[in-house]
Design an enzyme around this catalytic site. Structure first.
Site, PDB file in Angstrom:
ATOM      1  N   GLU A 189      -2.592  -7.888   8.385  1.00 31.70           N
ATOM      2  CA  GLU A 189      -1.476  -8.797   8.045  1.00 31.70           C
ATOM      3  C   GLU A 189      -0.815  -9.342   9.306  1.00 31.70           C
ATOM      4  O   GLU A 189      -0.338 -10.463   9.319  1.00 31.70           O
ATOM      5  CB  GLU A 189      -0.425  -8.076   7.190  1.00 31.70           C
ATOM      6  N   ASN A 195      -6.361  -4.122  -4.874  1.00 35.75           N
ATOM      7  CA  ASN A 195      -6.613  -2.800  -5.452  1.00 35.75           C
ATOM      8  C   ASN A 195      -5.318  -2.047  -5.724  1.00 35.75           C
ATOM      9  O   ASN A 195      -5.189  -1.339  -6.715  1.00 35.75           O
ATOM     10  CB  ASN A 195      -7.488  -1.986  -4.511  1.00 35.75           C
ATOM     11  N   THR A 196      -4.359  -2.200  -4.812  1.00 38.17           N
ATOM     12  CA  THR A 196      -3.102  -1.468  -4.957  1.00 38.17           C
ATOM     13  C   THR A 196      -2.381  -1.915  -6.232  1.00 38.17           C
ATOM     14  O   THR A 196      -1.921  -1.080  -7.025  1.00 38.17           O
ATOM     15  CB  THR A 196      -2.214  -1.702  -3.725  1.00 38.17           C
ATOM     16  N   GLY A 206       0.767  -1.251   0.000  1.00 40.57           N
ATOM     17  CA  GLY A 206       0.000   0.000   0.000  1.00 40.57           C
ATOM     18  C   GLY A 206       0.792   1.291   0.000  1.00 40.57           C
ATOM     19  O   GLY A 206       0.362   2.276  -0.583  1.00 40.57           O
ATOM     20  N   CYS A 215     -10.126  -2.097  -0.689  1.00 42.15           N
ATOM     21  CA  CYS A 215      -8.914  -2.858  -0.393  1.00 42.15           C
ATOM     22  C   CYS A 215      -9.425  -4.214   0.049  1.00 42.15           C
ATOM     23  O   CYS A 215     -10.330  -4.296   0.894  1.00 42.15           O
ATOM     24  CB  CYS A 215      -8.118  -2.199   0.722  1.00 42.15           C
TER      25      CYS A 215
HETATM   26  N1  DGL Z   1      -5.289  -6.139  -0.517  1.00 46.59           N
HETATM   27  C1  DGL Z   1      -4.576  -5.038  -1.084  1.00 46.59           C
HETATM   28  C2  DGL Z   1      -5.538  -4.071  -1.754  1.00 46.59           C
HETATM   29  O1  DGL Z   1      -6.632  -4.466  -2.113  1.00 46.59           O
HETATM   30  C3  DGL Z   1      -3.708  -4.383  -0.112  1.00 46.59           C
HETATM   31  C4  DGL Z   1      -2.720  -4.132   0.191  1.00 46.59           C
HETATM   32  C5  DGL Z   1      -1.392  -3.852   0.728  1.00 46.59           C
HETATM   33  O2  DGL Z   1      -0.590  -4.738   0.557  1.00 46.59           O
HETATM   34  O3  DGL Z   1      -1.198  -2.756   1.246  1.00 46.59           O
HETATM   35  O4  DGL Z   1      -5.211  -2.915  -1.932  1.00 46.59           O
END
Ligand code: DGL
Length: 273
Positions: free
Chosen positions: A157, A73-74, A42, A191
């Site tokens: 996480e 999403n990132t 992110g 996210c």
């Molecule tokens: N699951 C990721 C997203 O949808 C996230 C991210 C990350 O690693 O910060 O943005």
């Protein structure tokens, strides 16, 4: 030979999307890869997210996946376009890589009655402006407000999201987005990690605000894609097999990933680079 659909995320978050995809389309074979060893993505630069995502996409192609979904999403915001426009023709021109932003943008306008939606995402997703830009294509009159929630992914996480301290950060970002407009009636969890925070998020929101997560939206959009692309559908194997890979500790992934996925999983280590 097995030709699975690849599902990618920087870590655990994509499992919330994967769960919905397997429920909707149980017959296909799937490989999930979480780049937990390098998560979160992110706050990282465009270059780094592109490099990491491309390495993972290559890994999926080597595993025989003709179709890869960036359930992140990132990565969708910062790497997808470059991969589609520059890298794919060189790597595997007949393969496809799809993201989660466009299918969400396509449908979001059907949820709001006030024409005002809030987008909660990582710093990378918010700064990329991908959502306001994509949503404007489909709903030019929609007001889109954004809020980065940089602490939420680490809380998830590192499995701290159900502890009391997490509530402070949940409330903080919700207050910040709601302060941007009193008209917001729909909040998008942009996210794929955030659905894990759904219970706390609901506790801090007025009842009239609906909260959308992307799992069902992406699953429906994948089903439509496969109907519209019989040539891709024919290449995909259908034995109902799922396998899980992580670039970090497999025991941790199995323990925490099962919570995200909603059933027991057994992962293998992926050597991506
Ligand atoms: N699951 C990721 C997203 O949808 C996230 C991210 C990350 O690693 O910060 O943005």
């Amino acid at each position: 030979m097995s030709q699975p659909i690849g599902i990618f995320d920087s870590g655990y978050g994509g499992l919330t999307v994967f769960k919905a995809i397997v429920e909707k389309l149980p017959n296909y074979d799937y490989i999930y890869l979480g780049d937990n060893g390098r998560a979160p993505y992110g706050n990282r630069s465009f270059e780094t997210v592109h490099q990491y995502t491309l390495e993972c996409v290559r890994w999926f192609f080597d595993k025989g996946c003709p179709l890869v979904i960036l359930a992140c999403n990132t990565a969708s915001a910062k790497a997808l376009r470059t991969i589609q426009q520059n890298d794919l023709s060189r790597l595997a021109p007949d393969n496809r890589v799809l993201g989660v932003i466009r299918p969400t943008a396509e449908i979001i306008g059907t949820y709001t009655k006030t024409n005002s939606v809030g987008v909660l995402g990582t710093q990378g997703t918010v700064l990329s402006e991908s959502y306001p830009i994509e949503i404007k294509h489909f709903y030019p009159h929609l007001n889109v407000y954004q809020q980065a929630c940089p602490i939420w992914v680490p809380l998830i996480e590192y499995y701290e999201y159900q502890n009391a301290g997490a509530d402070f950060f949940v409330q903080k970002y919700l207050d910040q987005i709601l302060a941007q407009s009193a008209d917001i009636d729909t909040l998008l969890l942009a996210c794929t990690h955030y659905p894990l925070l759904m219970d706390s998020i609901r506790r801090f929101l007025p009842e009239h605000i609906q909260v959308l997560s992307q799992g069902g939206i992406v699953a429906d959009s994948l089903a439509t894609y496969l109907q519209r692309h019989p040539e891709m559908n024919a290449r995909l194997s259908q034995n109902g097999k799922t396998s899980f890979f992580t670039t970090d500790d497999t025991n941790n992934f199995d323990k925490h990933g099962s919570v995200f996925f909603g059933r027991e999983i057994q992962s293998q280590f992926a050597h991506v680079i």
